[in-house]
Design a protein around this motif. Structure first.
Motif, PDB file in Angstrom:
ATOM      1  N   THR A 207       0.830  -1.204   0.000  1.00 56.87           N
ATOM      2  CA  THR A 207       0.000   0.000   0.000  1.00 56.87           C
ATOM      3  C   THR A 207       0.862   1.250   0.000  1.00 56.87           C
ATOM      4  OG1 THR A 207      -1.735  -1.170   1.231  1.00 56.87           O
ATOM      5  CG2 THR A 207      -1.828   1.234   1.220  1.00 56.87           C
TER       6      THR A 207
ATOM      7  N   THR B  13       2.519   1.552  -3.548  1.00 53.72           N
ATOM      8  CA  THR B  13       1.631   1.719  -4.705  1.00 53.72           C
ATOM      9  C   THR B  13       0.707   2.927  -4.597  1.00 53.72           C
ATOM     10  OG1 THR B  13       0.027   0.183  -3.718  1.00 53.72           O
ATOM     11  CG2 THR B  13       1.636  -0.736  -5.256  1.00 53.72           C
ATOM     12  N   THR B  14       0.624   3.554  -3.433  1.00 51.81           N
ATOM     13  CA  THR B  14      -0.290   4.686  -3.274  1.00 51.81           C
ATOM     14  C   THR B  14       0.418   6.016  -3.039  1.00 51.81           C
ATOM     15  OG1 THR B  14      -0.554   4.259  -0.891  1.00 51.81           O
ATOM     16  CG2 THR B  14      -2.131   3.208  -2.390  1.00 51.81           C
TER      17      THR B  14
END
Length: 231
Positions: A174, A177-178
């Motif tokens: 997370t 990728t964010t």
């Protein structure tokens, strides 16, 4: 150390993380490429484990059944957020079949179930995290009698593995990728907000193993003994 075990360690801790990092810097739908690379890397040690003996088709069928069961166990609880018995099924696969097969069941079930939950850049990370869950179970329990295999002990093992290995890997995905800008505050907020979700997932694994470990392992071991599988 067996060749298959050596390649499993290299694939799990070098090749697959390298593929995930590669996907981090590729544009577009790079997760399809990284997912394919992850599948290739996890299949290599699995087939090497069959080297030197004649595998039976029913061995592959049994692993396919466990992949299907793990996928279904995630799908049927789609209505209940974060409560998924899939980790328990993966752990039992690793205990019954070994580390390589446990990794395979975890990675394939993550990839297959995401056709229902949605593919994305998180898919390769889920394949890695779910696969390591089965891999660790196989390393710790497969053909070993030192660790207790009663439901409570397996449930506690599953709780700890999911909470301190699987979930941190998913939280790291997370973060990578964010976030576009990595600051201590942003990174800490993602890990902190995931604590409750991680506890629910670990608790679900505990409950799953408490309820299913004894009957499901008994069935699997009976099949393995009856047909002389994984000798």
């Amino acid at each position: 150390m067996k060749k298959s075990t050596l390649f499993s360690l290299i694939s799990t801790f070098i090749c697959i993380p390298g593929a995930l990092l590669l996907g981090r810097f590729l544009p577009g739908r790079a997760y399809y490429l990284t997912s394919t690379l992850v599948i290739i890397f996890l299949l290599i040690p699995f087939f090497l484990a069959f080297e030197g003996r004649k595998p039976q088709a029913r061995e592959l069928v049994l692993i396919a059944v466990m992949c299907a069961l793990a996928t279904v166990s995630r799908a049927v609880f789609a209505w209940l957020p974060n409560f998924k018995p899939i980790y328990g099924i993966i752990i039992l696969s690793g205990i019954a079949f070994g580390a390589q097969a446990g990794f395979l069941v975890g990675a394939i079930s993550a990839f297959a179930s995401n056709f229902l939950f949605g593919q994305g850049p998180w898919t390769p990370w889920q394949m890695l995290a779910y696969g390591i869950c089965g891999f660790i179970a196989g390393l710790c329990y497969y053909r070993k009698d030192k660790l207790p295999k009663d439901p409570f002990s397996l449930g506690l093992f599953g709780f700890i593995t999911v909470l301190f290995v699987v979930c941190p890997l998913l939280d790291t995905s997370t973060v990578l990728t964010t976030l576009t800008v990595f600051t201590p505050t942003a990174v800490f907020s993602i890990y902190a907000t995931a604590i409750l979700t991680n506890l629910i997932q670990a608790g679900c694994t505990l409950v799953t193993l408490l309820l299913l470990s004894k009957p499901l392992l008994a069935i699997l071991m009976r099949i393995i003994t009856k047909y002389g599988l994984y000798q």
